[in-house]
Design a protein around this motif. Sequence first.
Motif, mmCIF file in Angstrom:
data_model
loop_
_atom_site.group_PDB
_atom_site.id
_atom_site.type_symbol
_atom_site.label_atom_id
_atom_site.label_comp_id
_atom_site.label_asym_id
_atom_site.label_seq_id
_atom_site.Cartn_x
_atom_site.Cartn_y
_atom_site.Cartn_z
ATOM 1 N N PHE A 262 0.833 -1.208 0.000
ATOM 2 C CA PHE A 262 0.000 0.000 0.000
ATOM 3 C C PHE A 262 0.869 1.260 0.000
ATOM 4 N N TYR A 263 1.875 1.275 0.879
ATOM 5 C CA TYR A 263 2.759 2.438 0.942
ATOM 6 C C TYR A 263 3.554 2.592 -0.346
ATOM 7 N N GLU A 264 3.951 1.484 -0.917
ATOM 8 C CA GLU A 264 4.737 1.545 -2.150
ATOM 9 C C GLU A 264 3.982 2.291 -3.248
ATOM 10 N N HIS A 265 2.709 2.002 -3.390
ATOM 11 C CA HIS A 265 1.927 2.607 -4.474
ATOM 12 C C HIS A 265 1.431 4.002 -4.101
ATOM 13 N N VAL A 266 0.888 4.128 -2.883
ATOM 14 C CA VAL A 266 0.364 5.440 -2.487
ATOM 15 C C VAL A 266 1.506 6.433 -2.282
ATOM 16 N N GLY A 267 2.585 5.987 -1.649
ATOM 17 C CA GLY A 267 3.721 6.868 -1.444
ATOM 18 C C GLY A 267 4.360 7.284 -2.756
ATOM 19 N N ALA A 268 4.450 6.343 -3.703
ATOM 20 C CA ALA A 268 5.015 6.682 -5.011
ATOM 21 C C ALA A 268 4.153 7.715 -5.714
ATOM 22 N N GLN A 269 2.837 7.571 -5.585
ATOM 23 C CA GLN A 269 1.947 8.559 -6.217
ATOM 24 C C GLN A 269 2.119 9.927 -5.576
ATOM 25 N N ALA A 270 2.248 9.944 -4.259
ATOM 26 C CA ALA A 270 2.428 11.227 -3.563
ATOM 27 C C ALA A 270 3.751 11.881 -3.963
ATOM 28 N N ASP A 271 4.817 11.078 -4.045
ATOM 29 C CA ASP A 271 6.111 11.629 -4.459
ATOM 30 C C ASP A 271 6.058 12.143 -5.891
ATOM 31 N N LYS A 272 5.390 11.399 -6.743
ATOM 32 C CA LYS A 272 5.285 11.821 -8.140
ATOM 33 C C LYS A 272 4.486 13.104 -8.254
ATOM 34 N N GLN A 273 3.374 13.181 -7.514
ATOM 35 C CA GLN A 273 2.560 14.400 -7.561
ATOM 36 C C GLN A 273 3.338 15.590 -7.032
ATOM 37 N N LYS A 274 4.114 15.379 -5.972
ATOM 38 C CA LYS A 274 4.933 16.461 -5.435
ATOM 39 C C LYS A 274 5.951 16.934 -6.473
ATOM 40 N N ALA A 275 6.567 15.975 -7.175
ATOM 41 C CA ALA A 275 7.556 16.335 -8.191
ATOM 42 C C ALA A 275 6.905 17.079 -9.354
ATOM 43 N N LEU A 276 5.694 16.664 -9.744
ATOM 44 C CA LEU A 276 5.005 17.326 -10.856
ATOM 45 C C LEU A 276 4.626 18.759 -10.486
ATOM 46 N N TYR A 277 4.139 18.942 -9.262
ATOM 47 C CA TYR A 277 3.826 20.300 -8.825
ATOM 48 C C TYR A 277 5.094 21.139 -8.735
ATOM 49 N N GLY A 278 6.177 20.519 -8.290
ATOM 50 C CA GLY A 278 7.435 21.255 -8.234
ATOM 51 C C GLY A 278 7.882 21.706 -9.610
ATOM 52 N N ASP A 279 7.665 20.874 -10.624
ATOM 53 C CA ASP A 279 8.031 21.254 -11.986
ATOM 54 C C ASP A 279 7.178 22.415 -12.479
ATOM 55 N N ILE A 280 5.883 22.405 -12.112
ATOM 56 C CA ILE A 280 5.009 23.520 -12.511
ATOM 57 C C ILE A 280 5.495 24.827 -11.890
ATOM 58 N N ILE A 281 5.784 24.784 -10.585
ATOM 59 C CA ILE A 281 6.229 25.998 -9.899
ATOM 60 C C ILE A 281 7.569 26.475 -10.455
ATOM 61 N N ALA A 282 8.471 25.536 -10.732
ATOM 62 C CA ALA A 282 9.769 25.921 -11.276
ATOM 63 C C ALA A 282 9.621 26.582 -12.639
ATOM 64 N N ALA A 283 8.725 26.046 -13.468
ATOM 65 C CA ALA A 283 8.510 26.652 -14.785
ATOM 66 C C ALA A 283 7.951 28.060 -14.659
ATOM 67 N N GLY A 284 7.043 28.268 -13.694
ATOM 68 C CA GLY A 284 6.490 29.610 -13.502
ATOM 69 C C GLY A 284 7.520 30.589 -12.974
ATOM 70 N N GLN A 285 8.411 30.116 -12.085
ATOM 71 C CA GLN A 285 9.408 31.017 -11.510
ATOM 72 C C GLN A 285 10.525 31.352 -12.492
ATOM 73 N N LYS A 286 10.685 30.550 -13.527
ATOM 74 C CA LYS A 286 11.730 30.808 -14.509
ATOM 75 C C LYS A 286 11.307 31.825 -15.563
ATOM 76 N N LEU A 287 10.041 32.242 -15.548
ATOM 77 C CA LEU A 287 9.585 33.219 -16.545
ATOM 78 C C LEU A 287 10.335 34.539 -16.364
ATOM 79 N N PRO A 288 11.057 35.026 -17.373
ATOM 80 C CA PRO A 288 11.699 36.342 -17.263
ATOM 81 C C PRO A 288 10.647 37.433 -17.151
ATOM 82 N N PRO A 289 10.824 38.410 -16.282
ATOM 83 C CA PRO A 289 9.803 39.444 -16.096
ATOM 84 C C PRO A 289 9.480 40.224 -17.364
ATOM 85 N N ASP A 290 10.470 40.431 -18.248
ATOM 86 C CA ASP A 290 10.242 41.266 -19.425
ATOM 87 C C ASP A 290 10.186 40.455 -20.711
#
Length: 507
Positions: A262-290
Amino acid sequence: MAATLSQEDKQPTLRQGNTFDSMTSEEAIPVEKGDVAGLLVERLRAWKHAVGYIEAYVSHTEAAHKVMAKEYEKVLKTVSEPLREGHHFAQDIGGVASFFENVRTNTQAITQSHHETERALKTHVLPILGRLHTEIKDRSKQIRSASEKSSKSVTKARNLTQNHIELLGQHASGFDSMGSGQSTAPGGLAHITIPGTHSHGNGGKLKPDVDPYILQRGVLHRLHKQIIEENNHRQDLLGVQNQMQQFEAHIVQTIQQALGSFYEHVGAQADKQKALYGDIIAAGQKLPPDFEWNGFTTRHADVLIDPSSPARSIESVQFPNQGHRSTKALVEGTLNRKGKVMRSYSAAYYVVTPSKYMHEFKDNDNYSKDPSPEVSLYLPDCTVGALSKSPDAKFIISGKDAGSTVKALSTKHDYAFKAATHEEAAKWHQIISVCAGLTTNESPLQSPISPTASGAAPGAATPPSYSRTSTQELGVTHVGTNGAGSAPAESKVSGVPIVAAGDVKKP
């Protein structure tokens, strides 16, 4: 042998009397301490419920991931293509359009991860718990079945023993009722003497099968079989009891296996979701202001304002009828007008237009303010007095404000004007006289005071007052019909009021 058995088994006293070779059924038939098999079955039921709780937890978690997958599909629709007014954003990598593509891709991956977790829980975790649940139920049935079978054998053996014990007691009591005597035989063995044996003949004779001695041997025989059955039953229960310890260890280990999966599958999903959200935030923060603004200004350079270009000025604006002859002022400039209340001169900007209006403005240079004039005199309805003698530069216009919408302010007044020089006043007076309806040769004196004022200042004269009659008298130089020309004396002009010299108030 009988003496030996009595010493080992400690045979108790019978209910009917005391005999050395009898025993009570309470010791021969032991009292059960409890239902061992029932207790073990009840414990297995508790484990079955515990496993059922874990099954329900995993099952509801699976259902939650299924619901979350559907909810994230709704989330994905919030950034679905195409973006509204998306042409405003650069399509290159690193811009807003690229960022939203990253959001869509990662959100889709989150949705997929929930679907995968749902399937993994259903196919990998729940089957483990389901098999364990079945094992517990089967083990409970086995214990109950084996216990019932063994218990029936013990009960049957005990019943047979009990019946023979009661039969022995019955015939032992009968033996005592016939009377008996005892003597000690050689060797210390008890010898039974039955009184009346020889005297009563066959009447006191016992049958061989009911001889208490034979009956006791029968009790011992059945008791031996009972004890064997009891020991077998005890051994069976002990075996089940020992197996329960091992089976419980198996239950715990299986639960741990299920929880690990149970932990293997649920924990893997949680880690993957965390990584995907981190990629979204990183892409937004890399936007040059101008980045987007620079691209936007480049794409729409033909529409946007060039910062280096000069600002617009009203002088550079051209519009229809600009400079039409009706818009050209006949005369314009600054004049001083005497106030009606404060009796002091104040400067304002005045314009005489081809429409024969004389307008007063507070500030002619400020086009951002209300362009409406403060005072508007329609000169054909006004009477203009004579110009004062040099060096004074004064003249009076008698009329009413044509632009006023308030009835109290639209009555006739005498407006006293003063120019900077006599020559400038003459220019104004000449043009106004051409446009005016009436003119008079009465000139204002020094510091003219309105007739409405109470009292006159020292050395000041009262300005002339004008009235309109049907006949022209002396003192009128000309009557303007269209702002030009003159009429001979004593003539009548239709539609134009005439002022009489006799109506002019003199000091």
